[in-house]
Design a protein around this motif. Structure first.
Motif, PDB file in Angstrom:
ATOM      1  N   ARG A 250       0.828  -1.208   0.000  1.00 48.39           N
ATOM      2  CA  ARG A 250       0.000   0.000   0.000  1.00 48.39           C
ATOM      3  C   ARG A 250       0.867   1.265   0.000  1.00 48.39           C
ATOM      4  N   VAL A 251       0.284   2.354  -0.462  1.00 42.32           N
ATOM      5  CA  VAL A 251       0.946   3.650  -0.384  1.00 42.32           C
ATOM      6  C   VAL A 251       0.884   4.117   1.071  1.00 42.32           C
ATOM      7  N   ASP A 252       2.028   4.414   1.654  1.00 41.79           N
ATOM      8  CA  ASP A 252       2.095   4.774   3.074  1.00 41.79           C
ATOM      9  C   ASP A 252       1.935   6.286   3.231  1.00 41.79           C
ATOM     10  N   LEU A 253       0.802   6.702   3.807  1.00 48.86           N
ATOM     11  CA  LEU A 253       0.519   8.129   4.007  1.00 48.86           C
ATOM     12  C   LEU A 253       0.493   8.499   5.484  1.00 48.86           C
ATOM     13  N   ARG A 254       1.106   7.663   6.320  1.00 44.19           N
ATOM     14  CA  ARG A 254       1.021   7.888   7.760  1.00 44.19           C
ATOM     15  C   ARG A 254       1.775   9.136   8.218  1.00 44.19           C
ATOM     16  N   ASN A 255       2.650   9.643   7.367  1.00 40.78           N
ATOM     17  CA  ASN A 255       3.404  10.846   7.752  1.00 40.78           C
ATOM     18  C   ASN A 255       2.656  12.138   7.447  1.00 40.78           C
ATOM     19  N   LEU A 256       1.516  12.047   6.735  1.00 38.05           N
ATOM     20  CA  LEU A 256       0.745  13.249   6.404  1.00 38.05           C
ATOM     21  C   LEU A 256      -0.110  13.688   7.590  1.00 38.05           C
ATOM     22  N   GLN A 257      -0.233  15.006   7.766  1.00 40.61           N
ATOM     23  CA  GLN A 257      -1.107  15.552   8.812  1.00 40.61           C
ATOM     24  C   GLN A 257      -2.557  15.235   8.423  1.00 40.61           C
ATOM     25  N   THR A 258      -3.221  14.421   9.249  1.00 41.86           N
ATOM     26  CA  THR A 258      -4.529  13.865   8.873  1.00 41.86           C
ATOM     27  C   THR A 258      -5.533  14.050  10.000  1.00 41.86           C
ATOM     28  N   VAL A 259      -6.758  14.441   9.633  1.00 41.18           N
ATOM     29  CA  VAL A 259      -7.814  14.591  10.642  1.00 41.18           C
ATOM     30  C   VAL A 259      -9.117  13.966  10.147  1.00 41.18           C
ATOM     31  N   ALA A 341      -7.028   2.334   4.003  1.00 39.96           N
ATOM     32  CA  ALA A 341      -7.924   3.275   3.332  1.00 39.96           C
ATOM     33  C   ALA A 341      -7.851   3.107   1.818  1.00 39.96           C
ATOM     34  N   LEU A 342      -8.887   3.595   1.167  1.00 33.97           N
ATOM     35  CA  LEU A 342      -8.886   3.782  -0.278  1.00 33.97           C
ATOM     36  C   LEU A 342      -8.923   5.291  -0.462  1.00 33.97           C
ATOM     37  N   SER A 343      -7.867   5.855  -1.031  1.00 35.40           N
ATOM     38  CA  SER A 343      -7.695   7.306  -1.050  1.00 35.40           C
ATOM     39  C   SER A 343      -7.863   7.879  -2.449  1.00 35.40           C
ATOM     40  N   CYS A 344      -8.528   9.021  -2.502  1.00 29.66           N
ATOM     41  CA  CYS A 344      -8.623   9.800  -3.737  1.00 29.66           C
ATOM     42  C   CYS A 344      -7.843  11.086  -3.488  1.00 29.66           C
ATOM     43  N   MET A 345      -6.666  11.168  -4.101  1.00 30.70           N
ATOM     44  CA  MET A 345      -5.781  12.314  -3.890  1.00 30.70           C
ATOM     45  C   MET A 345      -5.871  13.218  -5.113  1.00 30.70           C
ATOM     46  N   MET A 346      -6.347  14.435  -4.879  1.00 26.24           N
ATOM     47  CA  MET A 346      -6.666  15.344  -5.981  1.00 26.24           C
ATOM     48  C   MET A 346      -5.793  16.581  -5.962  1.00 26.24           C
ATOM     49  N   ILE A 359      -6.100   7.522  -7.470  1.00 22.04           N
ATOM     50  CA  ILE A 359      -6.834   6.673  -6.529  1.00 22.04           C
ATOM     51  C   ILE A 359      -5.899   5.536  -6.152  1.00 22.04           C
ATOM     52  N   ALA A 360      -5.739   5.282  -4.843  1.00 24.33           N
ATOM     53  CA  ALA A 360      -4.786   4.263  -4.417  1.00 24.33           C
ATOM     54  C   ALA A 360      -5.217   3.590  -3.127  1.00 24.33           C
ATOM     55  N   GLU A 361      -4.743   2.361  -2.938  1.00 27.15           N
ATOM     56  CA  GLU A 361      -4.891   1.666  -1.656  1.00 27.15           C
ATOM     57  C   GLU A 361      -3.799   2.208  -0.736  1.00 27.15           C
ATOM     58  N   THR A 362      -4.181   2.665   0.443  1.00 30.25           N
ATOM     59  CA  THR A 362      -3.227   3.345   1.321  1.00 30.25           C
ATOM     60  C   THR A 362      -3.325   2.837   2.757  1.00 30.25           C
ATOM     61  N   VAL A 363      -2.353   3.269   3.559  1.00 29.69           N
ATOM     62  CA  VAL A 363      -2.431   3.107   5.010  1.00 29.69           C
ATOM     63  C   VAL A 363      -2.252   4.503   5.598  1.00 29.69           C
ATOM     64  N   ILE A 364      -3.115   4.875   6.546  1.00 30.44           N
ATOM     65  CA  ILE A 364      -3.078   6.212   7.137  1.00 30.44           C
ATOM     66  C   ILE A 364      -3.080   6.100   8.652  1.00 30.44           C
ATOM     67  N   ASN A 365      -2.762   7.205   9.316  1.00 32.03           N
ATOM     68  CA  ASN A 365      -2.865   7.271  10.777  1.00 32.03           C
ATOM     69  C   ASN A 365      -3.352   8.673  11.139  1.00 32.03           C
ATOM     70  N   VAL A 366      -4.577   8.762  11.624  1.00 29.85           N
ATOM     71  CA  VAL A 366      -5.211  10.051  11.913  1.00 29.85           C
ATOM     72  C   VAL A 366      -4.562  10.710  13.134  1.00 29.85           C
ATOM     73  N   ILE A 572     -14.664  -2.880  -6.924  1.00 27.52           N
ATOM     74  CA  ILE A 572     -14.362  -2.721  -8.352  1.00 27.52           C
ATOM     75  C   ILE A 572     -13.092  -1.881  -8.537  1.00 27.52           C
ATOM     76  N   ILE A 573     -12.988  -0.781  -7.772  1.00 32.45           N
ATOM     77  CA  ILE A 573     -11.828   0.105  -7.873  1.00 32.45           C
ATOM     78  C   ILE A 573     -10.543  -0.653  -7.527  1.00 32.45           C
ATOM     79  N   LYS A 574     -10.566  -1.404  -6.439  1.00 30.71           N
ATOM     80  CA  LYS A 574      -9.367  -2.125  -6.004  1.00 30.71           C
ATOM     81  C   LYS A 574      -8.988  -3.218  -6.997  1.00 30.71           C
ATOM     82  N   GLU A 575      -9.983  -3.917  -7.505  1.00 30.86           N
ATOM     83  CA  GLU A 575      -9.702  -4.974  -8.488  1.00 30.86           C
ATOM     84  C   GLU A 575      -9.091  -4.365  -9.752  1.00 30.86           C
ATOM     85  N   ASN A 576      -9.565  -3.196 -10.113  1.00 28.89           N
ATOM     86  CA  ASN A 576      -9.042  -2.509 -11.288  1.00 28.89           C
ATOM     87  C   ASN A 576      -7.604  -2.028 -11.038  1.00 28.89           C
ATOM     88  N   LEU A 577      -7.357  -1.503  -9.822  1.00 35.96           N
ATOM     89  CA  LEU A 577      -6.004  -1.056  -9.487  1.00 35.96           C
ATOM     90  C   LEU A 577      -5.005  -2.204  -9.533  1.00 35.96           C
TER      91      LEU A 577
END
Length: 716
Positions: A250-259, A341-346, A359-366, A572-577
């Motif tokens: 997965r794409v690791d987004l745990r370092n991003l400031q998340t709420v 998470a399933l993330s839509c980063m725009m 759109i990516a499969e990710t791991v996050i930490n709020v 469907i999104i994950k299978e496509n990814l």
């Protein structure tokens, strides 16, 4: 039965029934004439029912099969408390229901599937018809209040559309006493001259016992309360925390400031936000709980989630789509925990255009679990204590407000319609009794989350539309031109106009109307009528656009914990990814998605109805303490039988024309007016009046007012 044999039998039956040398026949006569063996008569019945559904033949009042004319249709009957009903014709979702007079219902009950004959249309009037036959009884159980007689009992149904009391033989009363709420199984549906009959299968409790009212609504609407054993066994095997194996790849987004930003009471947190800005480009991340990692296709959990379709939010409880271990635990984006998470980063420019996305499969930490109240204090009230408490996040909240304003302005320019009705916030005590009711107002914090979820839903929908892959969309069709023309005529009375095209209206015209009426006395009235002139949104497998949002592309992507369509498209999104959407899987999704969309739309309607019913109950219960007291309100509806008045706390009651003794009032349908025949006194929609609370009826869920006078001018 083989399709070819079925079709051959259809043709033969049609020939016999339409042959003028034969008279209409009952099933037994028809079976004998065709020399159908007894062991094949069930198959013949299937063919007959199929021909009736197709409108090719009909059952007359004596149970005989005969040829139909073009005005015979099949649909679902909806009853009313006053005996008449309406039928929604199958295959005519966008057409007006057929009115069925009380004398023509043939004993049909609410939700029955019926065959009707439509009368010849009369200019300017809605279509009318008569029930010819009842094809299918769709209500087998109902909830009601028990009344005891010496040798029997009867039950008055809670559902006011079920307009017959149910007779209960003494041996089937199960010891119920007057005032007991009961669940009844219907054993005989009665007729035009005979009441339905049933037996009590569950005593819910006394009508005045705490919680019985809400449980009654749950049972009446068939809402599932317990999860099956096989579902809970599957849940038991799911871990409490995210495993390293699940994180892999997965794409690791745990370092991003998340709420997360939600209401104070929310426990199922399924969306989190990250936001930064580089140069002129906003980088918005909408991160949605990856529920599909735990709810796998065709598993017991998945089947139960599809059956439920949605979580149901009643005033004092939630009936979740998924068990709490998932919805409040491993799937909930709880602060300080690793979550899938399933993330839509725009990437969004300063005009609100999405110029790039991933759109990516990710791991996050709020980092922090925020509430709408806290964020409002920071960005709207500039509360110093709150700003100090969350000082490391304040720059991101300010950036959120900036981007949300841009997105909302872009939607406004294209014509998106924003209905801002205050929802009801009902405060209950420990026994479930209402202690206060007030409007739940949206603020800048709630609007920020709405704006970000909307742009994510649009982005995902457009992505998959252009990929031409099977998908579930959220569709809101254009309104019927006839309803819009009626609205146009009505608003002329207030000096407003709107441009209507030859065969459609652009949502921008309705948006302009709502802007013009903002803050005016007639705002609530015209807003409601505008909303009623529009169609209900639904789930579809075709991308037909969303009229209210004025967008071609829209889906539900952001709430898989509480909505099945979101969960479905995540798969469907994950299978496509992962590159797995080959022809076989595409065919699979094409074969199941129509049913997913249909079931999800039905479940949504059921949830909406249940939520409204519980809200009505609590409002009636709350207002019962104010009988005899006066309040100021606004006339919110005018009908031929009375007018409705809404109070500032969102409670609505009715003033019956029969109770207005100062004059005989005439209803002006075109202008929504009541005019006194002698006094010429006029009451119109949107007008401020003073009312007295006369009585409440918890069984009928009604509140009755009487008119005291106009606001600031009390009349004797």
């Amino acid at each position: 039965m083989e399709k070819e044999i079925l079709n051959n039998k259809k043709e033969l039956l049609l020939q016999v029934i339409t042959d003028r040398s034969y008279r209409p026949m009952k099933f037994r006569e028809l079976s004998s004439l065709l020399q159908v063996p007894k062991d094949e008569r069930d198959d013949l019945k299937i063919v007959m029912d199929s021909l009736i559904s197709d409108g090719k033949i009909m059952l007359d009042g004596n149970g005989r099969y005969k040829e139909t004319n073009g005005n015979i249709k099949t649909g679902i009957f909806s009853g009313t408390t006053r005996g008449f009903g309406f039928v929604k014709i199958e295959g005519e979702e966008n057409e007006e229901d057929i009115f069925i007079p009380e004398s023509e219902t043939k004993g049909a009950l609410n939700k029955d599937r019926v065959q009707i004959a439509i009368f010849e249309e009369q200019s300017g009037r809605r279509r009318e018809g008569a029930v010819i036959s009842i094809l299918e009884r769709n209500v087998t159980e109902l909830v009601g209040t028990f009344q005891k007689s010496k040798n029997f009992g009867f039950v008055i149904a809670d559902n006011t559309k079920f307009n017959s009391d149910v007779f209960i033989p003494k041996e089937h009363t199960k010891g119920a006493v007057n005032g007991h709420k009961v669940l009844v199984q219907l054993t005989d549906y009665g007729s035009e001259t005979k009441n339905p009959e049933g037996k009590i299968i569950k005593i819910i409790g006394h009508i005045n016992d705490p919680g019985v009212d809400v449980v009654s609504v749950i049972l009446e609407n068939g809402l599932p309360t317990e999860f099956p054993d096989e579902v809970m066994k599957q849940v038991e095997r799911i871990g409490e925390e995210v495993s390293s194996a699940d994180i892999g790849g997965r794409v690791d987004l745990r370092n991003l400031q998340t709420v997360t930003i939600d209401g104070e009471d929310a426990k199922d947190l399924d969306d989190a936000i990250t936001l930064s800005k580089k140069g002129d480009i906003y980088q918005l991340g909408v991160h949605i709980a990856d529920v599909s990692n735990y709810v796998t296709e065709d598993s017991p959990l998945d089947k139960e989630a599809l059956k439920r379709g949605t979580s149901v939010y009643l005033v004092d409880r939630v009936i979740p789509m998924l068990p709490h271990k998932l919805s409040n635990g491993i799937c909930s984006l709880n602060a300080g925990s690793d979550r899938l998470a399933l993330s839509c980063m725009m990437e969004i420019d300063e005009k609100g255009n999405v110029v790039g996305h991933r759109i990516a499969e990710t791991v996050i930490n709020v980092d922090r679990r925020m509430t709408y109240t806290s964020v409002k204090k920071i960005i709207e009230d500039h509360d110093e204590a709150e700003i100090e408490e969350y000082k490391e996040l304040v720059p991101m909240f300010e950036l959120m407000l900036e981007l949300a304003d841009i997105l909302r302005e872009k939607r406004r320019k294209r014509g998106s319609i924003d209905f801002d009705f205050p929802e009801s916030k009902i405060i209950l005590d420990s026994d479930g009794r209402p202690t206060d009711i007030k409007p739940y107002e949206r603020n800048k914090a709630t609007k920020i989350i709405e704006d970000f979820m909307l742009i994510a839903n649009e982005t995902v929908a457009e992505d998959f539309f252009w990929q031409e892959l099977p998908f579930v969309y959220r569709t809101h069709e254009n309104p019927d031109l006839e309803k819009i023309q009626k609205l146009s005529v009505f608003i002329n009375n207030f000096g407003y106009t709107m441009r209507i095209g030859q065969d459609e209206i652009h949502p921008k015209e309705l948006q302009k109307l709502l802007i013009k009426i903002d803050g005016k006395p007639e705002e609530a009235l015209i807003s409601r009528l505008t909303l009623r002139s529009m169609k209900q949104a639904k789930y579809t497998t075709t991308c037909d656009g969303h009229f209210g949002l004025s967008t071609k592309y829209y889906s539900h992507f952001t709430s898989p914990i509480r909505r099945y369509p979101d969960l479905q498209i995540h798969r469907i999104i994950k299978e496509n990814l992962r590159g797995g959407l080959k022809e076989k899987r595409i065919n699979h999704y094409e074969s199941i998605l129509n049913e997913v969309a249909r079931q999800s739309s039905l479940a949504e309607r059921r949830a909406d109805e249940s939520e409204r019913e519980v809200e009505k109950l609590k409002k009636v219960e709350y207002m019962s303490q104010f009988i005899g007291q006066t309040f100021e309100g606004v006339i919110s509806g005018v009908t031929s039988w009375g007018m409705y008045v809404e109070l500032p706390n969102t409670v609505e009651g009715m003033i019956r024309l029969a109770d207005m003794h100062d004059d005989y009032y005439i209803y002006d349908e075109e202008h929504y007016l009541l005019t006194g025949e002698h006094t010429k006194k006029i009451y119109k929609l949107g007008e401020a009046v003073v009312i007295r609370v006369e009585d409440t009826d918890k069984l009928m869920r009604t509140i009755n007012f009487s008119i005291v006078g106009r606001a600031n001018r009390i009349e004797e």
